[in-house]
Design a protein around this motif. Structure first.
Motif, PDB file in Angstrom:
ATOM      1  N   ILE A  76      34.862 -36.719  19.196  1.00  0.00           N
ATOM      2  CA  ILE A  76      34.181 -37.976  18.851  1.00  0.00           C
ATOM      3  C   ILE A  76      33.023 -37.741  17.886  1.00  0.00           C
ATOM      4  O   ILE A  76      32.775 -38.552  16.981  1.00  0.00           O
ATOM      5  CB  ILE A  76      33.694 -38.676  20.136  1.00  0.00           C
ATOM      6  CG1 ILE A  76      34.890 -39.275  20.880  1.00  0.00           C
ATOM      7  CG2 ILE A  76      32.667 -39.766  19.817  1.00  0.00           C
ATOM      8  CD1 ILE A  76      34.543 -39.922  22.206  1.00  0.00           C
ATOM      9  N   GLN A  77      32.301 -36.631  18.057  1.00  0.00           N
ATOM     10  CA  GLN A  77      31.169 -36.354  17.159  1.00  0.00           C
ATOM     11  C   GLN A  77      31.627 -36.298  15.706  1.00  0.00           C
ATOM     12  O   GLN A  77      30.954 -36.813  14.807  1.00  0.00           O
ATOM     13  CB  GLN A  77      30.490 -35.041  17.547  1.00  0.00           C
ATOM     14  CG  GLN A  77      29.939 -35.010  18.952  1.00  0.00           C
ATOM     15  CD  GLN A  77      30.910 -34.391  19.929  1.00  0.00           C
ATOM     16  OE1 GLN A  77      32.102 -34.657  19.883  1.00  0.00           O
ATOM     17  NE2 GLN A  77      30.405 -33.560  20.828  1.00  0.00           N
ATOM     18  N   GLY A  78      32.767 -35.647  15.461  1.00  0.00           N
ATOM     19  CA  GLY A  78      33.281 -35.546  14.096  1.00  0.00           C
ATOM     20  C   GLY A  78      33.650 -36.908  13.531  1.00  0.00           C
ATOM     21  O   GLY A  78      33.329 -37.215  12.377  1.00  0.00           O
ATOM     22  N   TRP A  79      34.337 -37.712  14.337  1.00  0.00           N
ATOM     23  CA  TRP A  79      34.685 -39.068  13.886  1.00  0.00           C
ATOM     24  C   TRP A  79      33.431 -39.858  13.549  1.00  0.00           C
ATOM     25  O   TRP A  79      33.394 -40.589  12.546  1.00  0.00           O
ATOM     26  CB  TRP A  79      35.471 -39.800  14.985  1.00  0.00           C
ATOM     27  CG  TRP A  79      36.841 -39.279  15.241  1.00  0.00           C
ATOM     28  CD1 TRP A  79      37.262 -38.538  16.313  1.00  0.00           C
ATOM     29  CD2 TRP A  79      37.999 -39.441  14.400  1.00  0.00           C
ATOM     30  NE1 TRP A  79      38.592 -38.237  16.198  1.00  0.00           N
ATOM     31  CE2 TRP A  79      39.074 -38.780  15.038  1.00  0.00           C
ATOM     32  CE3 TRP A  79      38.223 -40.084  13.185  1.00  0.00           C
ATOM     33  CZ2 TRP A  79      40.357 -38.741  14.502  1.00  0.00           C
ATOM     34  CZ3 TRP A  79      39.498 -40.040  12.655  1.00  0.00           C
ATOM     35  CH2 TRP A  79      40.539 -39.379  13.301  1.00  0.00           C
ATOM     36  N   TRP A  80      32.416 -39.731  14.388  1.00  0.00           N
ATOM     37  CA  TRP A  80      31.175 -40.487  14.188  1.00  0.00           C
ATOM     38  C   TRP A  80      30.480 -40.063  12.893  1.00  0.00           C
ATOM     39  O   TRP A  80      29.950 -40.904  12.159  1.00  0.00           O
ATOM     40  CB  TRP A  80      30.255 -40.269  15.391  1.00  0.00           C
ATOM     41  CG  TRP A  80      29.056 -41.163  15.417  1.00  0.00           C
ATOM     42  CD1 TRP A  80      28.960 -42.426  15.936  1.00  0.00           C
ATOM     43  CD2 TRP A  80      27.745 -40.855  14.905  1.00  0.00           C
ATOM     44  NE1 TRP A  80      27.704 -42.925  15.784  1.00  0.00           N
ATOM     45  CE2 TRP A  80      26.927 -41.975  15.151  1.00  0.00           C
ATOM     46  CE3 TRP A  80      27.197 -39.746  14.270  1.00  0.00           C
ATOM     47  CZ2 TRP A  80      25.594 -42.018  14.785  1.00  0.00           C
ATOM     48  CZ3 TRP A  80      25.866 -39.789  13.894  1.00  0.00           C
ATOM     49  CH2 TRP A  80      25.080 -40.906  14.156  1.00  0.00           C
ATOM     50  N   SER A 169      22.401 -42.970  18.238  1.00  0.00           N
ATOM     51  CA  SER A 169      23.511 -43.566  18.977  1.00  0.00           C
ATOM     52  C   SER A 169      23.887 -42.698  20.168  1.00  0.00           C
ATOM     53  O   SER A 169      23.762 -41.475  20.122  1.00  0.00           O
ATOM     54  CB  SER A 169      24.728 -43.751  18.066  1.00  0.00           C
ATOM     55  OG  SER A 169      25.855 -44.185  18.798  1.00  0.00           O
ATOM     56  N   PHE A 170      24.364 -43.367  21.223  1.00  0.00           N
ATOM     57  CA  PHE A 170      24.846 -42.637  22.394  1.00  0.00           C
ATOM     58  C   PHE A 170      26.289 -42.176  22.219  1.00  0.00           C
ATOM     59  O   PHE A 170      26.764 -41.308  22.959  1.00  0.00           O
ATOM     60  CB  PHE A 170      24.766 -43.527  23.641  1.00  0.00           C
ATOM     61  CG  PHE A 170      23.368 -43.761  24.128  1.00  0.00           C
ATOM     62  CD1 PHE A 170      22.668 -42.732  24.741  1.00  0.00           C
ATOM     63  CD2 PHE A 170      22.748 -44.984  23.960  1.00  0.00           C
ATOM     64  CE1 PHE A 170      21.363 -42.928  25.204  1.00  0.00           C
ATOM     65  CE2 PHE A 170      21.462 -45.199  24.404  1.00  0.00           C
ATOM     66  CZ  PHE A 170      20.761 -44.168  25.028  1.00  0.00           C
ATOM     67  N   VAL A 171      26.989 -42.730  21.247  1.00  0.00           N
ATOM     68  CA  VAL A 171      28.418 -42.448  21.079  1.00  0.00           C
ATOM     69  C   VAL A 171      28.709 -40.952  20.930  1.00  0.00           C
ATOM     70  O   VAL A 171      29.604 -40.420  21.603  1.00  0.00           O
ATOM     71  CB  VAL A 171      28.992 -43.244  19.888  1.00  0.00           C
ATOM     72  CG1 VAL A 171      30.441 -42.825  19.612  1.00  0.00           C
ATOM     73  CG2 VAL A 171      28.923 -44.736  20.170  1.00  0.00           C
ATOM     74  N   PRO A 172      27.988 -40.226  20.063  1.00  0.00           N
ATOM     75  CA  PRO A 172      28.300 -38.788  19.907  1.00  0.00           C
ATOM     76  C   PRO A 172      27.998 -37.958  21.153  1.00  0.00           C
ATOM     77  O   PRO A 172      28.397 -36.800  21.228  1.00  0.00           O
ATOM     78  CB  PRO A 172      27.401 -38.355  18.743  1.00  0.00           C
ATOM     79  CG  PRO A 172      26.983 -39.606  18.073  1.00  0.00           C
ATOM     80  CD  PRO A 172      26.926 -40.634  19.145  1.00  0.00           C
ATOM     81  N   TYR A 173      27.285 -38.557  22.107  1.00  0.00           N
ATOM     82  CA  TYR A 173      26.905 -37.827  23.310  1.00  0.00           C
ATOM     83  C   TYR A 173      27.849 -38.108  24.477  1.00  0.00           C
ATOM     84  O   TYR A 173      27.548 -37.749  25.622  1.00  0.00           O
ATOM     85  CB  TYR A 173      25.461 -38.156  23.695  1.00  0.00           C
ATOM     86  CG  TYR A 173      24.469 -37.576  22.720  1.00  0.00           C
ATOM     87  CD1 TYR A 173      23.931 -36.304  22.897  1.00  0.00           C
ATOM     88  CD2 TYR A 173      24.106 -38.287  21.572  1.00  0.00           C
ATOM     89  CE1 TYR A 173      23.050 -35.759  21.985  1.00  0.00           C
ATOM     90  CE2 TYR A 173      23.224 -37.748  20.650  1.00  0.00           C
ATOM     91  CZ  TYR A 173      22.697 -36.492  20.857  1.00  0.00           C
ATOM     92  OH  TYR A 173      21.827 -35.938  19.951  1.00  0.00           O
ATOM     93  N   PHE A 174      28.987 -38.707  24.169  1.00  0.00           N
ATOM     94  CA  PHE A 174      29.966 -38.982  25.217  1.00  0.00           C
ATOM     95  C   PHE A 174      30.429 -37.689  25.884  1.00  0.00           C
ATOM     96  O   PHE A 174      30.489 -37.601  27.113  1.00  0.00           O
ATOM     97  CB  PHE A 174      31.179 -39.723  24.647  1.00  0.00           C
ATOM     98  CG  PHE A 174      32.310 -39.862  25.636  1.00  0.00           C
ATOM     99  CD1 PHE A 174      32.296 -40.872  26.577  1.00  0.00           C
ATOM    100  CD2 PHE A 174      33.380 -38.963  25.628  1.00  0.00           C
ATOM    101  CE1 PHE A 174      33.327 -40.988  27.512  1.00  0.00           C
ATOM    102  CE2 PHE A 174      34.414 -39.072  26.552  1.00  0.00           C
ATOM    103  CZ  PHE A 174      34.384 -40.091  27.505  1.00  0.00           C
TER     104      PHE A 174
END
Length: 218
Positions: A76-80, A169-174
């Motif tokens: 997910i980090q790469g996509w973000w 963002s919290f997204v990369p920290y999933f």
């Protein structure tokens, strides 16, 4: 693991196609993940001493996790980073590298010590004879610092993968947050099984090494 690398490299290729270069954040993320996966295969023998092999049975959870969950959520980090460009300072990058190195040393070092101990209980740990409880519980090296120190190393590595994304963002920290919840649950389950298996020896080990994962905190 291989699927994770393929997706990461595809994301890096797309980022380069869009911008003719890779950001510092993307470079750090790609290098950290690649080193992590390469290490996994280089020390594949050590996996035979881990919870995944010893306690987890082959079934839907393991197959789904390896073929779907790991490659598509750990990336997910790469996509973000494809659509975001965090302002990563040199100081922040250096700090992230240090976190990765510390996490790697704790993660790999602790798993290596446990594996070597299981093969040869008399092997020296950090140059000293191992401290053993009940003939089976290693209480030296990393395992004399916390009872699940390998989890601490894994968590530090996971956060080092996400820190290049900044804090907007919290997204990369999933991934690290998911791993934190997973390891807390696994640690509780592991503790219960060890209490039942080792009985008084486990109680002795817990008194000698009171910290579960993070020394002086938990």
């Amino acid at each position: 693991m291989i699927g994770w690398v393929i997706i990461n490299l595809s994301v890096a290729a797309k980022a380069f196609q869009l911008k003719d270069s890779l950001s510092l954040s993307m470079i750090l993320y790609q290098i950290f993940c690649l080193l992590y996966v390469m290490d996994y295969f280089w020390y594949e023998e050590y996996m035979t001493s881990t919870w995944d092999i010893i306690a987890e049975n082959l079934g839907f959870m393991l197959v789904f996790g390896d073929l779907v969950w790991i490659p598509f959520t750990f990336s997910i980090q790469g996509w973000w980073l494809l659509t975001h460009k965090p302002d990563l300072t040199k100081a922040a990058a250096i700090l992230d590298v240090l976190i990765f190195i510390i996490g790697y040393r704790v993660f790999r070092g602790s798993n290596k010590q446990k594996h070597i101990f299981k093969k040869d209980p008399t092997a020296r740990i950090w140059g000293e004879p191992p401290k053993v409880i009940g003939g089976k519980l290693l209480a030296s090296g990393y395992w004399g610092i916390s009872r699940h120190c390998n989890y601490l190393g894994d968590l530090l590595l996971a956060f080092s993968f996400s820190l290049p994304c900044g804090a907007s963002s919290f997204v990369p920290y999933f991934y690290p947050m998911y791993l934190l919840l997973l390891l807390l649950w696994r640690e509780r389950r592991d503790e219960a099984k060890c209490r039942e298996k080792y009985k008084e020896d486990w109680a002795t080990y817990c008194k000698l090494v009171p910290w579960r994962i993070i020394p002086y905190l938990y």
